[in-house]
Design a protein around this motif. Structure first.
Motif, mmCIF file in Angstrom:
data_model
loop_
_atom_site.group_PDB
_atom_site.id
_atom_site.type_symbol
_atom_site.label_atom_id
_atom_site.label_comp_id
_atom_site.label_asym_id
_atom_site.label_seq_id
_atom_site.Cartn_x
_atom_site.Cartn_y
_atom_site.Cartn_z
ATOM 1 N N SER A 38 0.614 -1.191 0.122
ATOM 2 C CA SER A 38 0.099 0.110 0.025
ATOM 3 C C SER A 38 0.670 1.193 -0.098
ATOM 4 N N THR A 39 0.247 2.205 -0.313
ATOM 5 C CA THR A 39 0.975 3.620 -0.525
ATOM 6 C C THR A 39 0.381 4.249 0.764
ATOM 7 N N ARG A 40 -0.596 3.859 1.522
ATOM 8 C CA ARG A 40 -1.062 4.356 2.832
ATOM 9 C C ARG A 40 -1.766 3.433 3.714
ATOM 10 N N ILE A 41 -1.726 3.562 4.996
ATOM 11 C CA ILE A 41 -2.304 2.519 5.662
ATOM 12 C C ILE A 41 -3.282 3.029 6.837
ATOM 13 N N ILE A 42 -4.594 2.749 6.690
ATOM 14 C CA ILE A 42 -5.631 3.265 7.717
ATOM 15 C C ILE A 42 -5.790 2.199 8.910
ATOM 16 N N GLY A 43 -5.520 2.499 10.072
ATOM 17 C CA GLY A 43 -5.804 1.726 11.264
ATOM 18 C C GLY A 43 -6.980 1.812 11.948
ATOM 19 N N LEU A 44 -7.897 0.716 11.991
ATOM 20 C CA LEU A 44 -9.228 1.130 12.654
ATOM 21 C C LEU A 44 -9.210 0.305 13.870
#
Lengths: 268, 266
Positions: A216-222
């Motif tokens: 990924s170019t970006r990671i979102i952590g939920l």
């Protein structure tokens, strides 16, 4: 880069009182490849399904390609959904139909009346579907029933169906969770390759941190319906991971080189 | 006193004991209520046996001139069952689409549809037949309608459940491509549920073969009517051969549907 998706303070409450999403805001631009990580029940699947309104949000706004999807209905909703391809953990194919028919399902959103109902596709669409099937290495299976394929092959059919939509955004709900390591790599490579070649933005729900870091170019952590991390993969520190999963680093089974080294060290 | 070691848990033993007591009590209560005495079967056994041995046995074929008529009445029964089930299945398929919350475009109506089907189904075909005979008169047409109503109601329920089991995933995927309701039905639900639908349809054919015989006896035509006319004329030996013929018909149909069902699962 053009903005493709915007979440503004999105809240989703289920009737049983669970807050699946609790004030989620982020923006996404064309060409981004975002991985969404987080423990089970953190709202990853809900997040993905609110984007194409498979799940209706309770509060906030979701703007897709400049249009608010939250208040779209009927025809307008369907034509907006066409812009968003989706790939599922269980592939969600129609197993009694052929591979070609399943791929062509991606065109249904563009068809009207009885042609759509009886599946009378244009020759142009068929040619396109066949070349896509070839690109994914399934040409000898084009006329096989989808049920005859292996897991990795089924997922490739799923990708082909989504690409047939000519989407601007691709949503992948744990695309490799039911696959063996080798098929999983094929699928992730294909996703990365197909989306970057066609300039399709991509959001992937993942349980595998190493995969998220690599692709990924970006990671979102939920975590519990809230975004607790939103940055590039190199910023994903041990602390950030501990915050996302709510447990200490040692309690996590992580793939990739780091943990492999530790494993061999422990064995020795 | 030495206590024996029990083999099963105490609670379970208690439940078994209570169950046995309840069965015995129920039997006694029912015997009193219905004035039926099991012993009468034994004491009147002679009359019963002589009826069977003298009147029923040996089975006798009907007159040669009557045989084509009997055989064609068997065909009528088969046709009645097949045609009513087919019409009912086609109607049920459309209605079932609206009977599932997950599939229907009007999820709020789904409960109403299912409730209506359940209501229709809980009235046996025989009762429908009697109601319809008194309003429409005797004939195969009425038998057809009576069988249609019950198998329609049954298949609506069965089809709804098949759809909910099978097609949830692919319906979701056709939603994401922007498909309309008719497209979702024809491209996802029907192809993935067809073998399930056909399997229920075949089961319904089996049930309706039996039911159409009985509906025939009360005036719906077919082999049931033929059988009943021989019984009414006290020609029990001929009736027996027709009963055997019916049994043969049911067995053959069951075998055929079994083979078809196995083919479907392949």
């Amino acid at each position: 880069m053009k903005q493709i998706l915007k979440f503004e303070n999105v809240i989703k409450r289920y009737p049983n009182g669970v807050h699946a999403l609790n004030g989620v805001s982020f923006e996404m631009k064309e060409g981004e490849f975002i991985s969404v990580i987080g423990p089970s029940g953190s709202g990853k699947s809900t997040l993905l399904r609110t984007i194409n309104k498979l799940i209706t949000i309770s509060e906030g706004t979701v703007v897709l390609d400049g249009e608010k999807i939250s208040d779209k209905k009927g025809k307008a909703l369907r034509s907006l959904r066409r812009k968003v391809g989706m790939i599922f953990q269980n592939y969600n194919l129609v197993y009694s139909l052929s591979v070609l028919q399943n791929v062509l399902h991606g065109r249904l959103g563009f068809m009207k009346g009885f042609k759509g109902i009886f599946g009378i596709y244009s020759e142009e669409d068929k040619k396109k579907a066949l070349s896509l099937i070839k690109e994914l290495g399934l040409e000898q299976f084009a006329y096989n029933r989808a049920s005859d394929l292996s897991g990795g092959q089924k997922q490739r059919v799923g990708i082909a169906r989504a690409i047939m939509q000519e989407p601007k955004l691709l949503l992948c709900d744990e695309p490799i969770a039911s696959l063996d390591p080798s098929s999983a790599k094929t699928i992730m490579d294909l996703l990365k390759d197909m989306t970057s070649k066609r300039n399709i933005a991509c959001i992937v729900n993942l349980h595998q941190l190493d995969v998220a870091m690599k692709y990924s170019t970006r990671i979102i952590g939920l975590s519990k319906g809230k975004i607790v991390f939103d940055d590039t993969p190199d910023k994903l520190t041990e602390e950030a991971i501990e915050k996302i999963y709510g447990t200490s680093y040692e309690n996590l089974m992580l793939g990739g080189e780091k943990s492999e080294k530790e494993d061999s060290f422990n064995c020795a | 006193m030495k206590k024996k070691i029990p083999l099963i848990a105490h609670d379970l033993k208690k439940i078994y004991t209570i169950f046995a007591v309840v069965v015995v009590v129920l039997f006694i209560v029912c015997t009193i209520l219905t004035n039926f005495n099991v012993m009468s079967l034994v004491s009147n056994g002679d009359a019963f046996w002589s009826f069977i041995t003298n009147d029923f046995l040996p089975p006798k074929l009907p007159k040669a001139s009557r045989i084509p008529g009997v055989l064609s009445s068997v065909l009528v029964t088969l046709a009645l069952a097949l045609s009513s089930t087919t019409i009912a299945a086609i109607l049920a398929m459309f209605v079932a689409l609206f009977g599932s919350e997950k599939v229907s475009p009007f999820p709020k109506l789904a409960k109403v549809v299912r409730g209506f089907a359940t209501f229709l189904r809980n009235i046996p075909a025989l009762v429908w037949a009697f109601i319809l005979f008194s309003s429409l008169g005797i004939g195969t047409g009425v038998g057809f309608v009576a069988l249609c109503i019950t198998s329609f109601a049954f298949m609506v329920r069965a089809f709804v459940e098949t759809m909910e089991d099978v097609s949830q995933d692919c319906v979701e995927s056709l939603l994401t491509v922007g498909g309309t309701f008719p497209q979702r039905v024809s491209q996802a639900i029907l192809p993935s549920c067809l073998s399930g639908f056909l399997s229920w349809f075949l089961y319904c054919v089996e049930v309706n073969i039996r039911a159409s015989t009985i509906v025939g006896m009360v005036g719906g035509g077919g082999v049931g009517m033929t059988l009943f006319s021989y019984i009414k004329n006290f020609q029990y030996d001929i009736a027996l051969s027709i009963i055997l013929l019916i049994a043969l018909m049911v067995i053959v149909v069951d075998q055929v549907t079994n083979i078809l069902r196995k083919e479907l699962l392949k």
